[in-house]
Design a protein around this motif. Sequence first.
Motif, mmCIF file in Angstrom:
data_model
loop_
_atom_site.group_PDB
_atom_site.id
_atom_site.type_symbol
_atom_site.label_atom_id
_atom_site.label_comp_id
_atom_site.label_asym_id
_atom_site.label_seq_id
_atom_site.Cartn_x
_atom_site.Cartn_y
_atom_site.Cartn_z
ATOM 1 N N ALA A 1 9.777 12.219 5.957
ATOM 2 C CA ALA A 1 9.936 11.292 6.911
ATOM 3 C C ALA A 1 10.592 9.926 6.406
ATOM 4 C CB ALA A 1 8.315 10.837 7.420
ATOM 5 N N ILE A 2 11.519 9.398 6.936
ATOM 6 C CA ILE A 2 11.995 8.076 6.779
ATOM 7 C C ILE A 2 11.755 6.940 7.569
ATOM 8 C CG2 ILE A 2 14.128 6.928 6.303
ATOM 9 C CD1 ILE A 2 15.544 9.389 5.581
ATOM 10 N N MET A 3 10.750 6.142 7.042
ATOM 11 C CA MET A 3 10.337 5.115 7.669
ATOM 12 C C MET A 3 10.965 3.662 7.182
ATOM 13 S SD MET A 3 6.290 6.100 7.795
ATOM 14 C CE MET A 3 5.998 5.114 9.231
ATOM 15 N N GLY A 4 10.670 2.635 8.097
ATOM 16 C CA GLY A 4 11.164 1.450 7.766
ATOM 17 C C GLY A 4 11.469 0.385 9.043
ATOM 18 N N PRO A 5 11.552 -0.764 8.824
ATOM 19 C CA PRO A 5 11.567 -1.630 9.853
ATOM 20 C C PRO A 5 12.929 -1.455 10.560
ATOM 21 C CG PRO A 5 11.735 -3.007 7.995
ATOM 22 C CD PRO A 5 11.431 -1.502 7.370
ATOM 23 N N LEU B 1 1.132 7.669 2.253
ATOM 24 C CA LEU B 1 2.168 6.354 2.367
ATOM 25 C C LEU B 1 2.565 6.035 3.612
ATOM 26 C CD1 LEU B 1 3.973 4.212 0.680
ATOM 27 C CD2 LEU B 1 5.784 5.861 0.700
ATOM 28 N N ALA B 2 2.470 6.888 4.642
ATOM 29 C CA ALA B 2 2.588 6.420 5.963
ATOM 30 C C ALA B 2 1.456 5.683 6.518
ATOM 31 C CB ALA B 2 2.944 7.665 7.026
ATOM 32 N N LEU B 3 0.251 6.093 6.089
ATOM 33 C CA LEU B 3 -1.216 5.575 6.594
ATOM 34 C C LEU B 3 -1.104 4.184 6.020
ATOM 35 C CD1 LEU B 3 -3.246 8.769 6.408
ATOM 36 C CD2 LEU B 3 -2.494 7.652 8.520
ATOM 37 N N GLU B 4 -0.742 3.975 4.715
ATOM 38 C CA GLU B 4 -0.824 2.808 4.117
ATOM 39 C C GLU B 4 0.115 1.825 4.786
ATOM 40 O OE1 GLU B 4 -0.049 3.390 -0.231
ATOM 41 O OE2 GLU B 4 -0.666 1.195 -0.491
ATOM 42 N N LEU B 5 1.183 2.271 5.135
ATOM 43 C CA LEU B 5 1.980 1.366 5.859
ATOM 44 C C LEU B 5 1.660 1.086 7.018
ATOM 45 C CD1 LEU B 5 5.914 2.949 5.641
ATOM 46 C CD2 LEU B 5 5.390 0.343 4.891
ATOM 47 N N GLU B 6 0.935 1.601 7.893
ATOM 48 C CA GLU B 6 0.656 1.634 9.024
ATOM 49 C C GLU B 6 -0.344 0.422 8.925
ATOM 50 O OE1 GLU B 6 1.571 2.660 11.688
ATOM 51 O OE2 GLU B 6 -0.018 2.687 13.423
ATOM 52 N N GLU B 7 -1.113 0.721 8.058
ATOM 53 C CA GLU B 7 -2.432 -0.426 7.719
ATOM 54 C C GLU B 7 -1.937 -1.727 7.315
ATOM 55 O OE1 GLU B 7 -5.833 -0.434 4.523
ATOM 56 O OE2 GLU B 7 -5.607 1.643 5.436
ATOM 57 N N LYS B 8 -0.913 -1.473 6.224
ATOM 58 C CA LYS B 8 -0.527 -2.997 5.798
ATOM 59 C C LYS B 8 0.683 -3.741 6.375
ATOM 60 C CE LYS B 8 -2.540 -1.680 1.033
ATOM 61 N NZ LYS B 8 -2.079 -1.540 -0.313
ATOM 62 N N GLY B 9 1.542 -2.813 7.260
ATOM 63 C CA GLY B 9 2.553 -3.282 7.887
ATOM 64 C C GLY B 9 3.559 -3.552 6.889
ATOM 65 N N TYR B 10 4.969 -3.729 7.303
ATOM 66 C CA TYR B 10 6.298 -3.561 6.848
ATOM 67 C C TYR B 10 6.363 -5.040 5.889
ATOM 68 C CZ TYR B 10 7.921 0.196 8.924
ATOM 69 O OH TYR B 10 7.971 1.771 9.371
ATOM 70 N N ASP B 11 5.499 -6.018 6.203
ATOM 71 C CA ASP B 11 5.468 -7.130 5.318
ATOM 72 C C ASP B 11 5.093 -6.951 3.897
ATOM 73 O OD1 ASP B 11 6.588 -8.972 7.268
ATOM 74 O OD2 ASP B 11 4.521 -9.684 7.682
ATOM 75 N N TRP B 12 4.071 -5.996 3.665
ATOM 76 C CA TRP B 12 3.750 -5.424 2.697
ATOM 77 C C TRP B 12 4.871 -5.029 1.728
ATOM 78 C CZ3 TRP B 12 2.854 0.008 1.576
ATOM 79 C CH2 TRP B 12 2.464 0.566 0.481
ATOM 80 N N ILE B 13 5.649 -4.239 2.199
ATOM 81 C CA ILE B 13 6.909 -3.644 1.598
ATOM 82 C C ILE B 13 7.905 -4.740 1.070
ATOM 83 C CG2 ILE B 13 9.113 -2.378 1.838
ATOM 84 C CD1 ILE B 13 6.693 -0.383 1.930
ATOM 85 N N LYS B 14 8.046 -5.689 2.036
ATOM 86 C CA LYS B 14 8.863 -6.717 1.754
ATOM 87 C C LYS B 14 8.413 -7.684 0.559
ATOM 88 C CE LYS B 14 10.991 -10.457 4.363
ATOM 89 N NZ LYS B 14 11.051 -11.412 5.534
ATOM 90 N N LYS B 15 7.070 -7.756 0.236
ATOM 91 C CA LYS B 15 6.430 -8.504 -0.931
ATOM 92 C C LYS B 15 6.492 -7.653 -2.011
ATOM 93 C CE LYS B 15 2.827 -11.326 1.603
ATOM 94 N NZ LYS B 15 2.052 -10.889 2.536
ATOM 95 N N GLU B 16 6.146 -6.291 -1.664
ATOM 96 C CA GLU B 16 6.459 -5.399 -2.995
ATOM 97 C C GLU B 16 7.746 -5.398 -3.648
ATOM 98 O OE1 GLU B 16 4.070 -2.501 -4.155
ATOM 99 O OE2 GLU B 16 2.742 -4.374 -3.709
ATOM 100 N N THR B 17 8.741 -5.305 -2.868
ATOM 101 C CA THR B 17 10.083 -5.458 -3.229
ATOM 102 C C THR B 17 10.393 -6.712 -3.822
ATOM 103 O OG1 THR B 17 10.689 -5.788 -0.936
ATOM 104 C CG2 THR B 17 11.144 -3.480 -1.858
ATOM 105 N N GLU B 18 10.082 -7.879 -3.432
ATOM 106 C CA GLU B 18 10.385 -9.192 -3.902
ATOM 107 C C GLU B 18 9.387 -9.247 -5.091
ATOM 108 O OE1 GLU B 18 8.829 -11.881 -1.022
ATOM 109 O OE2 GLU B 18 10.583 -11.582 0.225
ATOM 110 N N ASN B 19 8.416 -8.592 -5.350
ATOM 111 C CA ASN B 19 7.522 -8.762 -6.630
ATOM 112 C C ASN B 19 8.467 -7.758 -7.655
ATOM 113 O OD1 ASN B 19 5.588 -10.173 -5.774
ATOM 114 N ND2 ASN B 19 4.394 -8.523 -5.390
ATOM 115 N N HIS B 20 8.818 -6.769 -7.245
ATOM 116 C CA HIS B 20 9.482 -5.749 -8.042
ATOM 117 C C HIS B 20 11.088 -6.520 -8.624
ATOM 118 C CE1 HIS B 20 7.770 -2.051 -8.324
ATOM 119 N NE2 HIS B 20 7.247 -2.280 -7.222
ATOM 120 N N SER B 21 11.550 -7.186 -7.947
ATOM 121 C CA SER B 21 12.737 -7.762 -8.234
ATOM 122 C C SER B 21 12.437 -9.069 -9.045
ATOM 123 C CB SER B 21 13.569 -8.169 -7.000
ATOM 124 O OG SER B 21 12.906 -9.207 -6.219
ATOM 125 N N LYS B 22 11.214 -9.693 -8.985
ATOM 126 C CA LYS B 22 11.040 -10.672 -9.831
ATOM 127 C C LYS B 22 10.693 -10.255 -11.520
ATOM 128 C CE LYS B 22 8.914 -13.820 -6.634
ATOM 129 N NZ LYS B 22 7.521 -13.926 -5.941
#
Lengths: 254, 468
Positions: A32-36, A233-254
């Motif tokens: 499955a490929i998910m994303g906003p 991972l799909a369930l986690e996404l559903e629960e936390k929303g795509y904003d969570w991904i956004k924050k995660e990637t921002e953290n990674h890039s820091k």
Amino acid sequence: MLLQVKNLHVSINGKEILKGVNLEVNKGEVHAIMGPNGTGKSTLAAVIAGKNGYEITQGEILYNGKNLLDMPPEVRAQEGIFLGFQYPVEIPGVSMTNFMRTALNEIRKYHGQEPMSAKDFLARMTEKKDLVELTSKLTNRSVNEGFSGGEKKKNEIFQMAMLDPQLSILDETDSGLDIDALRIVAHGVNKLKTKENATVVITHYQRLLDYIVPDFVHVLFEGKVVLSGGKELALELEEKGYDWIKKETENHSK
Amino acid sequence: MKIEKNAIPALKNIPHWFDIVSDKNGNSFTGLRAYRQSAFEDFNRLGFPNKKMEKWRHTDLSASLSFDYSLATQDFNMQDVLSDVFECDVHDLESFVVNLYKGRFVFKENNLFTLPKGVIVGSISAAFDQYPELIEKHFGKYGKTDKNAFHALNSALFLDGLFVYVPKNVIVEKPLQLINAVGASDDVFVQNRNLIVLEEGSQLTLIHCDDSYNYKRSFTNSLTEVFIGDNASLDHYRLQNINNNSTLISSLVVEQERNAQLSTNSIILNGGLIRNETYTKLNGEGANASILGVYLADKNQHIDNQVFVDHAVPNCTSNEQFKGILDDYARAVFNGHILVRKDAQKTLAYQNNANIILTDKAVINTKPFLEIYADDVKCSHGATVGQLDENALFYIRQRGISEDNARMLLMYAFAADVTQEIKIDSLRDRIEDMVKKRLRGELSICDQCVLQCSSPEKYNFEIDMSKI
């Protein structure tokens, strides 16, 4: 390995949409490929299927070890790639029967097989129609002409069943479906699953994945696969929303 | 502006031909000689049309008229023509076939038949002798010799053509097929003249085929006058498959009375230069005209369709739809004119011309035109010019169908809008097969008239790649 996408960079009119996508799909797997919205999910599907209008600036796609990007769309289809369209095209004047028969026989020809007899073809139509509960009234019509949204999506899965592809990419097949249609479509996809083929489901919502259970989930964000994991991972996404991904990637890039 | 007569080789012989023709027939129908004379004068006044005229702006006849044609005034051996030209059996469609060769009626024994229920079918020149009262009533009443140079020329020079008379309330079950073949000798100039009379409540299907017999150059100017009486109905087809050296001007002029139904469908498969003119006058309330056409052109072919619908009285309907596919350097013209007169309230008129252009060298000039003097009408018109739909092409190719076949499917589907309106099943199947063949570039002039010579096997899309 069935499909290997390596460091794929794709631009449309000079604007970079995919910024180094990596993806590996083996036989027997469901991904499955998910994303906003607007992160390049449909672009990835279109590029794999060979649609015009995309500039591949870097990277490659291998299919059964062959360079896919050198092949015209029909050869990719003959090699076993099927794209379930997000917006199936209406083709007035071309009957479903004629369309499927021509497609099937061209694919057979590519593999050095004789055209399918009319009798076998009709038997196959009947069998596959039942799989997605498509009525004869629809298959006697022109391709997608006057079909409802749900009927169009069922018709995509019907065509997938008819052509028996090795790799199916289903682009937002769940969008615009009510729960009954969703169940029918998912049932069809599950029925068609074998050890020899693979399915890539592109979706915005977790909902479809209640019915088609993926082996792997990838999150595409701003043109890159930023997270991969199992079905949880799909369930986690559903629960936390795509904003969570956004924050995660921002953290990674820091 | 008048063109210098010497500049047009085709003009040179016309006075001479006129002298020959005017001596040839019309003994019984006394009006004919005067009619021809007046038409001849009209033609001399009008001359051949040229590009300075609004209705001819986009159709240049100068190349077609640059040859020294000959009018086929000599009699020929009917038996030879029958065995050489019209040798094929009719299959599929049971129809009554009449043949014109170089504009002359071809017959075995009889050139004018009386069928059961009083239907008359045969040579118009024979009808002048045998049915002068029917001729008197309708002949020359609908054509526009004073305005249209080709109507005038035809009236001055025609030697023969088809005459059909269907009496009151008679329904002719079998389609009538008129095959006009040209060729055999060089540079033949053909003027054929047809008259179709449908009395009140009658019905007829007429298939008018124009075919080339070989690749010889020809110029055909055909004029068909039609009267459709109250509650009568004509289902008419023009099937045109002539060689690239030939020119065809085909006029259909119709008068429709109360509740009269006209359906005419032009299938233009091949030709060097083809111009179809269709005029209908809706002259009785409740009359309906459906005027359809599909044209397929490539190389340097030129196809021109002119339609004029005259809504003269209230409560009539008309529907025009023309579709064209142009390849290479082909050119097409569509000029549709709907006139709604002051009293013609409650008119419903629809007009559309759609085109697919496959190269940037192909040209379409399309001009839908409404001229409305009544205030309570529903009229619409439209024209489109486009390429094949890229999204549809990709969708089809994604299913494993090659690009060539995908294009073929889309072009065929585009034309099918018109061809599927053909009411006779076997004719529709045959024409759809011919369209497929044409789109593949496999249609030859040996496919004579649709129902005559083409091979009986069906042409399917389970594609033989070797043929592409």
